[in-house]
Enzyme design. Structure first.
Site, mmCIF file in Angstrom:
data_model
loop_
_atom_site.group_PDB
_atom_site.id
_atom_site.type_symbol
_atom_site.label_atom_id
_atom_site.label_comp_id
_atom_site.label_asym_id
_atom_site.label_seq_id
_atom_site.Cartn_x
_atom_site.Cartn_y
_atom_site.Cartn_z
ATOM 1 N N ASP A 68 -5.595 2.682 -3.900
ATOM 2 C CA ASP A 68 -7.030 2.564 -3.065
ATOM 3 C C ASP A 68 -7.259 3.906 -2.360
ATOM 4 O O ASP A 68 -8.200 4.090 -1.823
ATOM 5 C CB ASP A 68 -7.078 1.553 -2.180
ATOM 6 N N SER A 104 0.700 -1.311 0.010
ATOM 7 C CA SER A 104 -0.054 0.160 0.258
ATOM 8 C C SER A 104 0.794 1.209 -0.022
ATOM 9 O O SER A 104 1.724 1.630 -0.872
ATOM 10 C CB SER A 104 -0.910 -0.143 1.271
ATOM 11 N N THR A 157 -11.286 -0.996 12.177
ATOM 12 C CA THR A 157 -10.490 -0.347 11.028
ATOM 13 C C THR A 157 -10.080 -1.468 10.058
ATOM 14 O O THR A 157 -10.124 -2.512 10.350
ATOM 15 C CB THR A 157 -9.183 -0.136 11.788
ATOM 16 N N GLU A 206 -11.044 7.063 8.011
ATOM 17 C CA GLU A 206 -10.324 8.447 8.058
ATOM 18 C C GLU A 206 -9.139 8.559 7.379
ATOM 19 O O GLU A 206 -8.412 9.268 7.074
ATOM 20 C CB GLU A 206 -10.150 8.647 9.536
ATOM 21 N N SER A 207 -8.631 7.210 7.181
ATOM 22 C CA SER A 207 -7.223 6.998 6.526
ATOM 23 C C SER A 207 -7.208 7.190 4.942
ATOM 24 O O SER A 207 -6.456 6.511 4.299
ATOM 25 C CB SER A 207 -6.552 5.615 6.851
ATOM 26 N N ASP A 255 -0.675 1.707 -3.970
ATOM 27 C CA ASP A 255 -1.856 0.554 -4.742
ATOM 28 C C ASP A 255 -2.897 1.261 -5.329
ATOM 29 O O ASP A 255 -4.050 0.454 -5.754
ATOM 30 C CB ASP A 255 -1.923 -0.513 -3.775
HETATM 31 C C1 G1P Z 1 -4.281 1.770 8.136
HETATM 32 C C2 G1P Z 1 -5.320 2.493 8.306
HETATM 33 C C3 G1P Z 1 -6.555 1.694 7.978
HETATM 34 C C4 G1P Z 1 -6.475 1.132 6.666
HETATM 35 C C5 G1P Z 1 -5.091 0.381 6.533
HETATM 36 C C6 G1P Z 1 -5.141 -0.364 5.073
HETATM 37 O O1 G1P Z 1 -4.299 0.535 9.220
HETATM 38 O O2 G1P Z 1 -5.542 3.115 9.535
HETATM 39 O O3 G1P Z 1 -7.663 2.510 8.095
HETATM 40 O O4 G1P Z 1 -7.706 0.101 6.418
HETATM 41 O O5 G1P Z 1 -4.070 1.059 6.912
HETATM 42 O O6 G1P Z 1 -4.732 0.907 4.044
HETATM 43 P P1 G1P Z 1 -3.417 0.357 10.455
HETATM 44 O O7 G1P Z 1 -1.857 0.961 10.127
HETATM 45 O O8 G1P Z 1 -3.971 1.738 11.259
HETATM 46 O O9 G1P Z 1 -3.809 -0.840 10.948
HETATM 47 ZN ZN ZN Z 2 -3.473 1.389 -0.318
#
Ligand code: G1P
Ligand code: ZN
Length: 543
Positions: A281, A113, A344, A364-365, A279
């Site tokens: 998204d 990602s 999440t 939120e991310s 990636d």
């Molecule tokens: C983070 C984001 C979450 C998202 C994920 C993948 O995960 O906070 O919302 O779905 O990346 O993109 P985290 O590192 O907080 O577990």
């Molecule tokens: Zn991503």
């Protein structure tokens, strides 16, 4: 051709996190490491023999090597046909689109990602199920269980496939189809959005900058924005996917997308700026000198959905991850539609989307998406915004401010303490957890705690339960503080502190976010003793 059975031993760290198995490249380069995990995926599945698989990645370092290995393993394990994006490229939403379009039994997406890439960067493997979405917990647990008992894997002895040339190839009894990575996805976008209206907007002097951060969306954005929507050449910046993302951090936020931020906050700034991640998204939306908080973005898309042809009949509901602000809830309430709060990670939205309970989802991310695929989708969100702007004839800032006037403003921020020591970070969470029952009724800087818990979620569709999904303090006025540890980091631990405060008074809706949240920031430091456990006074990233 020869199928080789290779003896191996389990690795003990192949437990998928928030979004697949994500590790540093050197970890994946250890002999048998990738192979063990891929074989564990096949070992956990039934009845995939002879069926279709989708395969592609975000183009980061090790993508091509891994694809060749996976193809030979898929052939040795009896997969019927693999669809691979040309050059080994598929954005996460495009992979989801192909899985659904061709009714594949699943997809393997190679990506870490938004984490940096390159020989010392990160790599990752995600498995998606036939609905096109990330594997839910029962599937990832089954893969993990297989990874702990693996003793051999199968691989075909064969030459590499030419991934750069579209067409069909034979690999043992399996067919490999190297497909255009962009076309099916671009067609899907054209079927949802009002491309005529957007094209008119772009030809009328409305200037757009899209920063693909040298990651996967480059070819997608060029095809959609510059080719199909006829935006001027150069609208898409950093549009060549590079193995190390040009040394950058392909995360679309105000810190890592600095070049774009400088343009959008500079002299003669364009009307619209956007970026996506490694990636494809995630998305960030900017107006001229204006930043749209992702939580607000979800709420605004929901409130304006009927302006988009694909959602003209209305949406059935919205879902947001627990730490995402409650701005979307207020829209759902007004529209009289379903509203869900999930843990999440995108995988929790899949069941709700499949059951038709929700149409839009967000985190939120910088993640927003809908039932068109089963992943969040960066370019989709960007086109959604352009579609709304084209229909409303207002600027990004005007649309957001009008939204606040109607629904109130939710001041929101996330503070990340990245790469802190693991043990003390766990202690911080443990000590908060042990004090949960003592918080309700306590006052901090004028905020009285109403509820304190460690969020747990029961999936309304399949009844599965996810526990310990983040510590949440809800105050009497609806303000919230949430603490969680990241499930995607690969170095030490990352503490995430989420802060939220509602402001219904129109005359107080134009404060700076960090100023508006100052008291809550102070409370977070005091009750979690962030300095004591992390050694840090300040977060490393504020979004
Ligand atoms: C983070 C984001 C979450 C998202 C994920 C993948 O995960 O906070 O919302 O779905 O990346 O993109 P985290 O590192 O907080 O577990
Ligand atoms: Zn991503």
């Amino acid at each position: 051709m020869n199928i080789r059975t290779v003896a191996t031993k389990p690795f003990d760290d192949q437990k998928p996190g928030t979004s697949g198995l994500r590790k540093a490249v050197p970890t994946f380069q250890q002999p048998h490491y990738l192979e063990n995990f891929i074989q564990s995926i096949f070992n956990s599945l039934d009845n995939y023999q002879g069926q279709r698989l989708v395969l592609g990645g975000d183009g980061r370092y090790y993508n091509r090597t891994a694809i060749q290995t996976i193809l030979k393993m898929a052939a040795a394990n009896g997969v019927g046909r693999v669809l691979v994006g040309q050059g080994g490229i598929l954005s996460t939403p495009a992979a989801s689109c192909l899985i659904r379009k061709y009714q594949a039994f699943g997809g393997i997406i190679l990506s870490a990602s938004h984490n940096p890439g390159g020989p010392e960067g990160d790599f990752g493997v995600k498995f998606n199920t036939p609905n096109g979405g990330p594997a839910p917990a029962n599937v990832t647990e089954a893969i993990f269980a297989k990874s702990k008992e693996i003793s051999e894997y199968k691989v075909l002895e064969a030459d590499d496939i030419n991934l750069d040339q579209q067409g069909e190839y034979k690999l043992g009894g399996m067919t490999v189809e190297v497909v255009d990575a962009v076309e099916a996805y671009a067609d899907l976008m054209a079927s949802i959005f009002d491309f005529d209206a957007i094209q008119k907007l772009l030809s009328g002097g409305f200037r757009v900058v899209m920063d693909s951060l040298h990651a996967v969306t480059g070819p997608y954005a060029k095809e959609i924005l510059e080719n199909r929507l006829q935006a001027p050449a150069g609208t898409v910046r950093n549009g060549e996917p590079l193995e190390d993302f040009g040394g950058g951090h392909p995360d679309p936020n105000l810190v890592y997308a600095r070049e774009l931020v400088e343009i959008m906050y500079g002299d003669d700034a364009p009307e619209f700026g956007a970026a996506s991640d490694g990636d494809g998204d995630r998305n960030m939306i900017l107006g001229n000198h204006f930043f749209v908080t992702p939580s607000d973005s979800l709420a605004i898309l929901a409130a304006n959905a009927t302006l988009v042809p694909g959602y003209a009949k209305g949406i059935t509901g919205v879902a947001r991850s627990m730490p995402t602000s409650q701005a979307a809830d207020r829209v759902a309430k007004k529209l009289g539609i379903n509203c869900y709060e999930t843990p999440t990670g995108w995988k929790f939205f899949g069941n709700l989307l499949d059951a038709g309970q929700v149409t839009l989802c967000g985190e939120e991310s910088f993640g927003t998406g809908s039932n068109h695929v089963r992943e969040k989708d960066g370019l989709w969100a960007i086109l959604f915004w352009l579609n709304i702007i084209a229909k409303r004839g207002q600027s990004v800032e005007e649309i957001v401010k009008e939204h606040w006037q109607t629904y109130g403003r939710t001041y929101y921020s996330r503070h990340d303490y990245e790469e802190v020591a693991k043990d003390p970070a766990n202690e911080l969470m443990d000590q908060l957890r042990s004090r949960l029952s003592s918080f309700p009724g306590q006052q901090f800087h004028g905020y009285e705690v109403d509820l304190a818990d460690d969020f747990s979620y029961k999936d309304p569709i399949d009844g599965s339960v996810a526990e310990k999904q983040g510590i949440r303090l809800v105050f009497k006025d609806g303000s919230r503080l949430v603490f969680r540890l990241s499930g995607t980091g690969t170095q030490g631990a990352t503490l995430r502190v989420y802060l939220e405060r509602y402001e219904g008074d129109q005359s107080k809706q134009n404060e700076d976010t960090q100023t508006a949240l100052a008291d809550l920031i102070q409370i977070a430091h005091e009750i979690a003793e962030i300095k004591k456990f992390t050694g840090r006074d300040e977060p490393s990233v504020i979004t």
